[in-house]
Design a protein around this motif. Structure first.
Motif, PDB file in Angstrom:
ATOM      1  N   ARG A  25       0.793  -1.070  -0.306  1.00 29.67           N
ATOM      2  CA  ARG A  25       0.280  -0.096  -0.026  1.00 29.67           C
ATOM      3  C   ARG A  25       0.530   1.581   0.200  1.00 29.67           C
ATOM      4  O   ARG A  25       2.449   0.880   1.028  1.00 29.67           O
ATOM      5  N   GLU A  31       0.461   8.133  -2.810  1.00 30.20           N
ATOM      6  CA  GLU A  31      -0.435   7.813  -3.841  1.00 30.20           C
ATOM      7  C   GLU A  31      -1.010   9.292  -4.363  1.00 30.20           C
ATOM      8  O   GLU A  31      -0.803   9.492  -5.631  1.00 30.20           O
ATOM      9  N   GLN A  46     -12.022  12.859  -5.011  1.00 34.50           N
ATOM     10  CA  GLN A  46     -11.795  11.300  -6.480  1.00 34.50           C
ATOM     11  C   GLN A  46     -10.548  12.433  -7.152  1.00 34.50           C
ATOM     12  O   GLN A  46     -10.325  13.497  -7.744  1.00 34.50           O
ATOM     13  N   TRP A  47      -9.823  10.956  -7.221  1.00 38.48           N
ATOM     14  CA  TRP A  47      -8.637  11.775  -8.001  1.00 38.48           C
ATOM     15  C   TRP A  47      -8.790  11.178  -9.683  1.00 38.48           C
ATOM     16  O   TRP A  47      -9.390   9.974 -10.055  1.00 38.48           O
ATOM     17  N   SER A  58     -15.881   5.975 -13.021  1.00 30.40           N
ATOM     18  CA  SER A  58     -15.393   5.943 -12.635  1.00 30.40           C
ATOM     19  C   SER A  58     -13.435   6.039 -11.809  1.00 30.40           C
ATOM     20  O   SER A  58     -13.296   5.878 -12.829  1.00 30.40           O
ATOM     21  N   ASP A  61      -7.849   4.688  -9.537  1.00 34.03           N
ATOM     22  CA  ASP A  61      -8.063   4.331  -8.419  1.00 34.03           C
ATOM     23  C   ASP A  61      -6.187   2.929  -8.436  1.00 34.03           C
ATOM     24  O   ASP A  61      -5.880   2.669  -9.851  1.00 34.03           O
ATOM     25  N   ALA A  63      -4.953   0.429  -8.231  1.00 32.47           N
ATOM     26  CA  ALA A  63      -5.190  -1.080  -8.369  1.00 32.47           C
ATOM     27  C   ALA A  63      -4.241  -1.793  -8.062  1.00 32.47           C
ATOM     28  O   ALA A  63      -4.491  -2.936  -7.970  1.00 32.47           O
ATOM     29  N   ILE A  78      -2.298   2.490 -12.077  1.00 35.69           N
ATOM     30  CA  ILE A  78      -3.727   3.485 -11.646  1.00 35.69           C
ATOM     31  C   ILE A  78      -4.603   3.303 -12.557  1.00 35.69           C
ATOM     32  O   ILE A  78      -4.391   3.336 -14.138  1.00 35.69           O
ATOM     33  N   THR A  79      -5.933   3.103 -12.513  1.00 33.10           N
ATOM     34  CA  THR A  79      -7.213   2.951 -13.236  1.00 33.10           C
ATOM     35  C   THR A  79      -7.664   3.967 -13.149  1.00 33.10           C
ATOM     36  O   THR A  79      -7.982   4.321 -12.192  1.00 33.10           O
ATOM     37  N   GLU A  80      -8.417   4.257 -14.182  1.00 35.06           N
ATOM     38  CA  GLU A  80      -9.484   5.235 -14.680  1.00 35.06           C
ATOM     39  C   GLU A  80     -10.915   4.438 -15.309  1.00 35.06           C
ATOM     40  O   GLU A  80     -10.145   3.597 -16.196  1.00 35.06           O
TER      41      GLU A  80
END
Length: 163
Positions: A25, A31, A46-47, A58, A61, A63, A78-80
């Motif tokens: 993490r 982050e 929210q990013w 979404s 995040d 991931a 990082i996903t979106e």
């Protein structure tokens, strides 16, 4: 161990191998730095990299967090998601890497689902299969400067994409 996520926008599964140990993490500071390196901005809580106004969106995040190339420093995926910005794939990924000086740097990114393969490019970086709609996916490989197209595969076998 395999972990799979359902991408509802395209009703497909994407699987990637993960370690048996507890997932790494990021600290809140790391982050935030990772998201900024990936080109995201904080909008409320929210990013975001995409200004998607639809209900299918979404937000960014983290991931996955792990040392992808074996250099002892973490990388983050990082996903979106959302079809407004990412079309039929419905998702995008960005890989960022923590540098020796503690900063974060974007390595690669694109539309689709990043799956790390056992095959490797220069400096131990894994090949990445970029999944999306269809049955023949690009595989990109690190050449020492950037990830570039290496081949196309489906379920580990060579294929030719329809043009």
């Amino acid at each position: 161990m395999k972990t799979c996520m359902l991408i509802a926008a395209v009703a497909m599964f994407a699987c990637s191998a993960t370690a048996h140990s507890a997932p790494a993490r990021l600290t809140p500071a790391d982050e935030a730095a990772a998201f900024k390196a990936a080109g995201f901005t904080l909008n409320g809580k929210q990013w975001r990299n995409c200004d998607d106004p639809t209900p299918t969106y979404s937000p960014g995040d983290v991931a996955e967090v792990r040392d992808l190339n074996g250099d002892g420093r973490l990388e983050a995926v990082i996903t979106e998601g959302g079809t407004y910005c990412y079309g039929h794939a419905g998702t995008a990924y960005t890989v960022v890497s923590k540098q020796a000086n503690g900063s974060w740097k974007k390595v690669t990114g694109g539309t689709g689902i990043a799956t790390f393969l056992p095959s490797k490019g220069k400096d131990g970086w894994p090949d990445i299969e970029v999944g999306g709609p269809g049955f023949c996916f690009p595989v990109i490989r690190w050449n020492g400067r950037e990830y570039t197209l290496n081949r196309h595969e489906y379920e580990g076998k060579s294929c030719r994409p329809n043009r």
